[in-house]
Design a protein around this motif. Structure first.
Motif, short mmCIF file in Angstrom:
data_model
loop_
_atom_site.label_atom_id
_atom_site.label_comp_id
_atom_site.label_asym_id
_atom_site.label_seq_id
_atom_site.Cartn_x
_atom_site.Cartn_y
_atom_site.Cartn_z
N CYS A 82 0.81 -1.23 0.00
CA CYS A 82 0.00 0.00 0.00
C CYS A 82 0.83 1.27 0.00
O CYS A 82 0.29 2.36 -0.11
CB CYS A 82 -0.94 0.01 1.20
N SER A 83 2.15 1.16 0.18
CA SER A 83 3.03 2.32 0.23
C SER A 83 2.55 3.29 1.33
O SER A 83 2.27 2.86 2.45
CB SER A 83 3.10 2.99 -1.13
N THR A 84 2.40 4.56 1.01
CA THR A 84 2.06 5.56 2.02
C THR A 84 0.56 5.75 2.22
O THR A 84 0.13 6.73 2.82
CB THR A 84 2.72 6.91 1.67
N GLY A 85 -0.24 4.82 1.74
CA GLY A 85 -1.64 4.76 2.14
C GLY A 85 -2.67 5.33 1.20
O GLY A 85 -3.88 5.17 1.44
N GLN A 86 -2.26 5.99 0.11
CA GLN A 86 -3.24 6.66 -0.73
C GLN A 86 -4.26 5.70 -1.35
O GLN A 86 -5.44 6.05 -1.46
CB GLN A 86 -2.53 7.45 -1.85
N GLU A 87 -3.83 4.52 -1.74
CA GLU A 87 -4.76 3.57 -2.36
C GLU A 87 -5.84 3.13 -1.38
O GLU A 87 -7.03 3.13 -1.71
CB GLU A 87 -4.01 2.35 -2.88
N ALA A 88 -5.44 2.76 -0.17
CA ALA A 88 -6.40 2.32 0.84
C ALA A 88 -7.38 3.44 1.18
O ALA A 88 -8.60 3.21 1.31
CB ALA A 88 -5.67 1.85 2.09
N TYR A 89 -6.88 4.65 1.33
CA TYR A 89 -7.76 5.78 1.62
C TYR A 89 -8.67 6.11 0.44
O TYR A 89 -9.80 6.57 0.65
CB TYR A 89 -6.93 7.01 2.00
N ALA A 178 -11.15 -14.24 5.51
CA ALA A 178 -10.87 -14.16 4.08
C ALA A 178 -11.26 -12.79 3.55
O ALA A 178 -12.30 -12.23 3.91
CB ALA A 178 -11.64 -15.25 3.35
N PHE A 179 -10.43 -12.26 2.66
CA PHE A 179 -10.69 -10.94 2.09
C PHE A 179 -11.60 -11.06 0.87
O PHE A 179 -11.44 -11.94 0.03
CB PHE A 179 -9.38 -10.28 1.68
N ASP A 180 -12.55 -10.14 0.79
CA ASP A 180 -13.48 -10.10 -0.34
C ASP A 180 -12.84 -9.44 -1.56
O ASP A 180 -13.18 -9.75 -2.69
CB ASP A 180 -14.74 -9.33 0.05
N LEU A 181 -11.91 -8.54 -1.30
CA LEU A 181 -11.22 -7.83 -2.37
C LEU A 181 -9.77 -7.62 -1.96
O LEU A 181 -9.50 -7.18 -0.84
CB LEU A 181 -11.89 -6.47 -2.62
N VAL A 182 -8.86 -7.96 -2.87
CA VAL A 182 -7.43 -7.75 -2.64
C VAL A 182 -6.87 -6.91 -3.78
O VAL A 182 -7.09 -7.23 -4.95
CB VAL A 182 -6.66 -9.08 -2.54
N LEU A 183 -6.18 -5.84 -3.43
CA LEU A 183 -5.47 -5.05 -4.42
C LEU A 183 -3.98 -5.26 -4.21
O LEU A 183 -3.47 -5.09 -3.10
CB LEU A 183 -5.79 -3.56 -4.28
N CYS A 184 -3.30 -5.70 -5.25
CA CYS A 184 -1.84 -5.87 -5.21
C CYS A 184 -1.32 -5.28 -6.52
O CYS A 184 -0.96 -5.99 -7.46
CB CYS A 184 -1.49 -7.35 -5.07
N ARG A 185 -1.30 -3.97 -6.57
CA ARG A 185 -1.04 -3.27 -7.82
C ARG A 185 0.40 -2.73 -7.87
O ARG A 185 0.86 -2.09 -6.92
CB ARG A 185 -2.02 -2.12 -8.00
N ASN A 186 1.06 -3.03 -8.98
CA ASN A 186 2.41 -2.53 -9.21
C ASN A 186 3.40 -2.98 -8.13
O ASN A 186 4.30 -2.24 -7.76
CB ASN A 186 2.40 -1.00 -9.32
N VAL A 187 3.17 -4.17 -7.63
CA VAL A 187 4.05 -4.80 -6.64
C VAL A 187 4.82 -5.96 -7.28
O VAL A 187 6.03 -6.07 -7.16
CB VAL A 187 3.25 -5.32 -5.43
#
Length: 248
Positions: A82-89, A178-187
């Motif tokens: 998530c780096s510094t949090g912008q995606e999660a926010y 279990a997670f309903d949605l997982v984002l793993c972008r540009n990792v």
């Protein structure tokens, strides 16, 4: 690599990369190892990054998940790397912007990253003028942030929806639920084939059988795992293969 590590080498009086490798192999090198990790990481991120791809979440994917979880009214989302949090926010802001749909729901958004510095920043929810302008309109800034003397502080109703933890995506999943949605972008771009396959294995083990995985625009599961299948009407989106025939 040497230029990225220049500050670390200088701080510890290390003359070259070979010497650094030897020191990293010694016991009690944990602090030095973390400094090397921090120096090599690319923490590039911004709000609503890759907007056409991101917009699939509030416009299509989250509504689909809402239908599937109507009785439970609970949603778990993981932003890996998530780096510094912008995606999660950004996800939290999308949910706050749709209060009718999400009234009475328990939404848990977890952001994880291997960088201690990035997680510290994410937990603060405080960003510079430059950072909030990247991806946010003036209306969104004023709606979800409060201006301070040193930048912009994200509002509590958004911040309270998100939690952050330092964690390696190659390790065990961060939650028993279990997670309903997982984002793993540009990792995964930075992983070799072996680690990429391991990452997909760990991601699948963390997901609900009918959950969604979103990757970055330059990433794919093809040739790396058979655990996931593409969602036909979406970009960079995948579902667990055993559920692919039942859900779109």
């Amino acid at each position: 690599m040497s230029s990225a590590l220049a500050c670390v080498l200088r701080e510890h009086g290390i003359s070259n990369i070979d010497q650094l490798v030897c020191l990293l192999d010694e016991p009690r090198s944990q602090e030095l190892s973390q400094q090397v990790v921090e120096a090599l990481l690319n923490n590039e991120t911004y709000f609503f990054r890759d907007k056409p791809t991101f917009d699939q979440l509030p416009n299509a994917i989250l509504p689909r998940l809402a239908e599937r979880r109507t009785e439970e009214k609970r949603l778990s989302i993981w932003c890996a790397g998530c780096s510094t949090g912008q995606e999660a926010y950004s996800i939290a802001m999308s949910i706050v912007d749709d209060p009718v749909r999400w009234a009475g729901w328990k939404i848990d958004i977890l952001g994880t990253d291997i960088s201690e510095q990035a997680i510290f920043t994410a937990r603060q929810g405080h960003y510079s003028q430059f950072e909030v302008q990247r991806g946010l309109s003036v209306i969104e800034m004023l709606k979800h942030f409060e201006e301070t003397d040193s930048g912009w502080q994200i509002n509590q109703n958004v911040r309270s929806m998100v939690r952050f933890d330092r964690r390696n995506v190659l390790k065990e999943p961060p939650s028993r639920r279990a997670f309903d949605l997982v984002l793993c972008r540009n990792v995964l771009l930075y992983f070799d084939r072996t680690f990429r396959e391991l990452a997909f294995e760990k991601l699948q083990s963390a997901m609900a059988s009918d959950g969604y995985l979103m990757l970055g625009a330059g990433e794919t599961v093809l040739g790396h795992t058979r655990a996931f299948a593409p969602v036909s009407d979406a970009a960079s989106l995948y579902t667990v293969r055993e559920a692919a025939n039942a859900h779109t």
